[in-house]
Design a protein around this motif. Sequence first.
Motif, PDB file in Angstrom:
ATOM      1  N   SER A 185       0.841  -1.202   0.000  1.00 34.60           N
ATOM      2  CA  SER A 185       0.000   0.000   0.000  1.00 34.60           C
ATOM      3  C   SER A 185       0.875   1.250   0.000  1.00 34.60           C
ATOM      4  O   SER A 185       1.245   1.774   1.047  1.00 34.60           O
ATOM      5  CB  SER A 185      -0.919   0.006   1.233  1.00 34.60           C
ATOM      6  N   PRO A 186       1.199   1.745  -1.197  1.00 34.03           N
ATOM      7  CA  PRO A 186       2.005   2.968  -1.258  1.00 34.03           C
ATOM      8  C   PRO A 186       1.167   4.212  -0.964  1.00 34.03           C
ATOM      9  O   PRO A 186      -0.048   4.234  -1.185  1.00 34.03           O
ATOM     10  CB  PRO A 186       2.490   3.009  -2.717  1.00 34.03           C
ATOM     11  N   ALA A 187       1.839   5.246  -0.488  1.00 31.69           N
ATOM     12  CA  ALA A 187       1.265   6.587  -0.503  1.00 31.69           C
ATOM     13  C   ALA A 187       1.619   7.190  -1.861  1.00 31.69           C
ATOM     14  O   ALA A 187       1.804   6.457  -2.825  1.00 31.69           O
ATOM     15  CB  ALA A 187       1.816   7.405   0.659  1.00 31.69           C
ATOM     16  N   ARG A 188       1.718   8.492  -1.940  1.00 30.50           N
ATOM     17  CA  ARG A 188       1.990   9.120  -3.239  1.00 30.50           C
ATOM     18  C   ARG A 188       3.417   8.808  -3.678  1.00 30.50           C
ATOM     19  O   ARG A 188       4.375   9.013  -2.942  1.00 30.50           O
ATOM     20  CB  ARG A 188       1.762  10.629  -3.159  1.00 30.50           C
ATOM     21  N   VAL A 189       3.549   8.299  -4.896  1.00 25.99           N
ATOM     22  CA  VAL A 189       4.840   7.933  -5.467  1.00 25.99           C
ATOM     23  C   VAL A 189       5.065   8.789  -6.706  1.00 25.99           C
ATOM     24  O   VAL A 189       4.146   8.992  -7.505  1.00 25.99           O
ATOM     25  CB  VAL A 189       4.878   6.428  -5.841  1.00 25.99           C
ATOM     26  N   HIS A 190       6.284   9.273  -6.869  1.00 26.51           N
ATOM     27  CA  HIS A 190       6.582  10.144  -8.015  1.00 26.51           C
ATOM     28  C   HIS A 190       6.730   9.315  -9.278  1.00 26.51           C
ATOM     29  O   HIS A 190       7.747   8.680  -9.516  1.00 26.51           O
ATOM     30  CB  HIS A 190       7.865  10.940  -7.753  1.00 26.51           C
ATOM     31  N   THR A 191       5.689   9.324 -10.080  1.00 28.16           N
ATOM     32  CA  THR A 191       5.656   8.604 -11.351  1.00 28.16           C
ATOM     33  C   THR A 191       5.245   9.580 -12.454  1.00 28.16           C
ATOM     34  O   THR A 191       4.800  10.702 -12.177  1.00 28.16           O
ATOM     35  CB  THR A 191       4.635   7.458 -11.307  1.00 28.16           C
ATOM     36  N   PHE A 242       7.969 -16.760   5.124  1.00 30.02           N
ATOM     37  CA  PHE A 242       7.091 -16.883   6.288  1.00 30.02           C
ATOM     38  C   PHE A 242       6.009 -15.804   6.303  1.00 30.02           C
ATOM     39  O   PHE A 242       5.269 -15.670   7.274  1.00 30.02           O
ATOM     40  CB  PHE A 242       7.932 -16.804   7.568  1.00 30.02           C
ATOM     41  N   ILE A 243       5.905 -15.040   5.220  1.00 27.58           N
ATOM     42  CA  ILE A 243       4.981 -13.900   5.191  1.00 27.58           C
ATOM     43  C   ILE A 243       3.848 -14.149   4.209  1.00 27.58           C
ATOM     44  O   ILE A 243       4.072 -14.371   3.020  1.00 27.58           O
ATOM     45  CB  ILE A 243       5.713 -12.608   4.780  1.00 27.58           C
ATOM     46  N   THR A 244       2.618 -14.104   4.706  1.00 22.89           N
ATOM     47  CA  THR A 244       1.442 -14.173   3.832  1.00 22.89           C
ATOM     48  C   THR A 244       0.255 -13.528   4.535  1.00 22.89           C
ATOM     49  O   THR A 244       0.217 -13.419   5.767  1.00 22.89           O
ATOM     50  CB  THR A 244       1.105 -15.620   3.425  1.00 22.89           C
ATOM     51  N   GLY A 245      -0.704 -13.060   3.739  1.00 24.59           N
ATOM     52  CA  GLY A 245      -1.918 -12.469   4.284  1.00 24.59           C
ATOM     53  C   GLY A 245      -1.696 -11.143   4.980  1.00 24.59           C
ATOM     54  O   GLY A 245      -2.416 -10.802   5.919  1.00 24.59           O
ATOM     55  N   THR A 246      -0.736 -10.362   4.492  1.00 27.81           N
ATOM     56  CA  THR A 246      -0.366  -9.118   5.162  1.00 27.81           C
ATOM     57  C   THR A 246      -0.292  -7.962   4.167  1.00 27.81           C
ATOM     58  O   THR A 246       0.143  -8.134   3.036  1.00 27.81           O
ATOM     59  CB  THR A 246       0.998  -9.266   5.867  1.00 27.81           C
ATOM     60  N   ASP A 247      -0.713  -6.800   4.631  1.00 29.45           N
ATOM     61  CA  ASP A 247      -0.583  -5.578   3.831  1.00 29.45           C
ATOM     62  C   ASP A 247       0.609  -4.789   4.340  1.00 29.45           C
ATOM     63  O   ASP A 247       0.819  -4.665   5.545  1.00 29.45           O
ATOM     64  CB  ASP A 247      -1.851  -4.733   3.948  1.00 29.45           C
ATOM     65  N   PHE A 248       1.389  -4.246   3.410  1.00 29.41           N
ATOM     66  CA  PHE A 248       2.594  -3.505   3.765  1.00 29.41           C
ATOM     67  C   PHE A 248       2.485  -2.056   3.295  1.00 29.41           C
ATOM     68  O   PHE A 248       2.729  -1.752   2.130  1.00 29.41           O
ATOM     69  CB  PHE A 248       3.825  -4.168   3.129  1.00 29.41           C
ATOM     70  N   PRO A 249       2.113  -1.131   4.214  1.00 29.58           N
ATOM     71  CA  PRO A 249       2.137   0.290   3.838  1.00 29.58           C
ATOM     72  C   PRO A 249       3.575   0.740   3.601  1.00 29.58           C
ATOM     73  O   PRO A 249       4.491   0.359   4.338  1.00 29.58           O
ATOM     74  CB  PRO A 249       1.552   0.996   5.063  1.00 29.58           C
ATOM     75  N   ILE A 250       3.790   1.538   2.565  1.00 30.59           N
ATOM     76  CA  ILE A 250       5.081   2.168   2.305  1.00 30.59           C
ATOM     77  C   ILE A 250       4.733   3.606   1.957  1.00 30.59           C
ATOM     78  O   ILE A 250       4.456   3.938   0.806  1.00 30.59           O
ATOM     79  CB  ILE A 250       5.880   1.416   1.224  1.00 30.59           C
ATOM     80  N   ASP A 251       4.716   4.466   2.985  1.00 36.07           N
ATOM     81  CA  ASP A 251       3.959   5.708   2.876  1.00 36.07           C
ATOM     82  C   ASP A 251       4.602   6.948   3.499  1.00 36.07           C
ATOM     83  O   ASP A 251       3.939   7.960   3.693  1.00 36.07           O
ATOM     84  CB  ASP A 251       2.572   5.501   3.523  1.00 36.07           C
ATOM     85  N   GLY A 252       5.878   6.859   3.825  1.00 36.61           N
ATOM     86  CA  GLY A 252       6.529   8.024   4.402  1.00 36.61           C
ATOM     87  C   GLY A 252       5.893   8.499   5.696  1.00 36.61           C
ATOM     88  O   GLY A 252       5.981   9.667   6.063  1.00 36.61           O
ATOM     89  N   GLY A 253       5.217   7.587   6.409  1.00 38.01           N
ATOM     90  CA  GLY A 253       4.585   7.920   7.677  1.00 38.01           C
ATOM     91  C   GLY A 253       3.165   8.423   7.562  1.00 38.01           C
ATOM     92  O   GLY A 253       2.570   8.844   8.571  1.00 38.01           O
ATOM     93  N   PHE A 254       2.570   8.374   6.359  1.00 39.88           N
ATOM     94  CA  PHE A 254       1.263   8.985   6.135  1.00 39.88           C
ATOM     95  C   PHE A 254       0.184   8.428   7.057  1.00 39.88           C
ATOM     96  O   PHE A 254      -0.560   9.193   7.692  1.00 39.88           O
ATOM     97  CB  PHE A 254       0.836   8.814   4.677  1.00 39.88           C
ATOM     98  N   ILE A 255       0.067   7.113   7.134  1.00 43.27           N
ATOM     99  CA  ILE A 255      -1.038   6.516   7.887  1.00 43.27           C
ATOM    100  C   ILE A 255      -0.913   6.779   9.380  1.00 43.27           C
ATOM    101  O   ILE A 255      -1.866   7.198  10.041  1.00 43.27           O
ATOM    102  CB  ILE A 255      -1.123   5.004   7.613  1.00 43.27           C
ATOM    103  N   LYS A 256       0.255   6.585   9.934  1.00 44.70           N
ATOM    104  CA  LYS A 256       0.425   6.645  11.379  1.00 44.70           C
ATOM    105  C   LYS A 256       0.757   8.044  11.901  1.00 44.70           C
ATOM    106  O   LYS A 256       0.472   8.345  13.084  1.00 44.70           O
ATOM    107  CB  LYS A 256       1.529   5.699  11.820  1.00 44.70           C
ATOM    108  N   LEU A 257       1.343   8.893  11.095  1.00 47.46           N
ATOM    109  CA  LEU A 257       1.852  10.166  11.600  1.00 47.46           C
ATOM    110  C   LEU A 257       1.024  11.380  11.211  1.00 47.46           C
ATOM    111  O   LEU A 257       1.271  12.474  11.705  1.00 47.46           O
ATOM    112  CB  LEU A 257       3.298  10.364  11.137  1.00 47.46           C
ATOM    113  N   ASN A 258       0.061  11.223  10.305  1.00 45.75           N
ATOM    114  CA  ASN A 258      -0.811  12.340   9.968  1.00 45.75           C
ATOM    115  C   ASN A 258      -1.941  12.454  10.981  1.00 45.75           C
ATOM    116  O   ASN A 258      -2.531  11.462  11.382  1.00 45.75           O
ATOM    117  CB  ASN A 258      -1.405  12.183   8.564  1.00 45.75           C
ATOM    118  N   GLY A 259      -2.281  13.660  11.340  1.00 42.83           N
ATOM    119  CA  GLY A 259      -3.376  13.865  12.292  1.00 42.83           C
ATOM    120  C   GLY A 259      -2.888  13.625  13.634  1.00 42.83           C
ATOM    121  O   GLY A 259      -3.237  13.133  14.551  1.00 42.83           O
TER     122      GLY A 259
END
Length: 259
Positions: A185-191, A242-259
């Motif tokens: 789950s990316p946040a905004r990526v420069h494309t 050993f990893i399955t059924g998981t979402d990986f945010p890669i977001d520069g702190g957006f989800i946890k640090l905003n607000g």
Amino acid sequence: MSKFSLKGKSAVITGGASGIGEAISMTFAQQGAHVHILEYDEERGENIVKTILEKGGKADFYPCDVSKHNQVKSILSTLSETHRIDILINNAGIAHVGNVENTGEEDLDRVYKVNVKGVYNCIQAVIPAMKQQGSGVIINMASIASSVGIADRFAYSMSKGAVLTMTYSVAKDYVGFGIRCNSISPARVHTPFVDGFIKKNYPGREAEMFDALSKTQPIGRMGKPEEIASLALYLCSDEAAFITGTDFPIDGGFIKLNG
């Protein structure tokens, strides 16, 4: 053998000729995978394959509209006759700006067909071969919009929420067959898409808006396609067995640090 090697593995990458998809294609090829790129834009598809081959990698291109069920099924069925499908990267996707009031039925259908049905089409097409060989890795490209509210992204958020829950469902149903399924789950990526969006909607204010959009992430910049590709590489490598059924945010702190 080096860590995160994909030598001897075969990877199907949808939307693999631009932006994040291009970075994944290049990264996987560099790590030894034979990449099979499913791409709507034929010129881009042919160019990325040419680049990979020139660098000594292995790649093939298949013109494909992932929203077309029979087309996807035919391509992947034929491919599986000559190559193991070890990895599927569901990266192809489209965006839409708008809330529920100004999202037309045709807008919703268009986003659904690519972002949701396209993922379904590809997963359904590869699962039988992965079950037969007793192994496989599926990565679905979700978004921070899968789990947090983003203004004016009604249709896009709907589609990426579906991608997230499809990930959980597939992981649950096929863990006993040696198939792993995760999402990124990316946040905004420069494309190029971001540059095009800014140019279209903010003519003459490109630099100002690029800076403003970059600062919406607490880390102070947009992500790089290569950073998303590196995470995808790890999740598809044997080191992530050993990893399955998981979402990986890669977001520069957006989800946890905003607000």
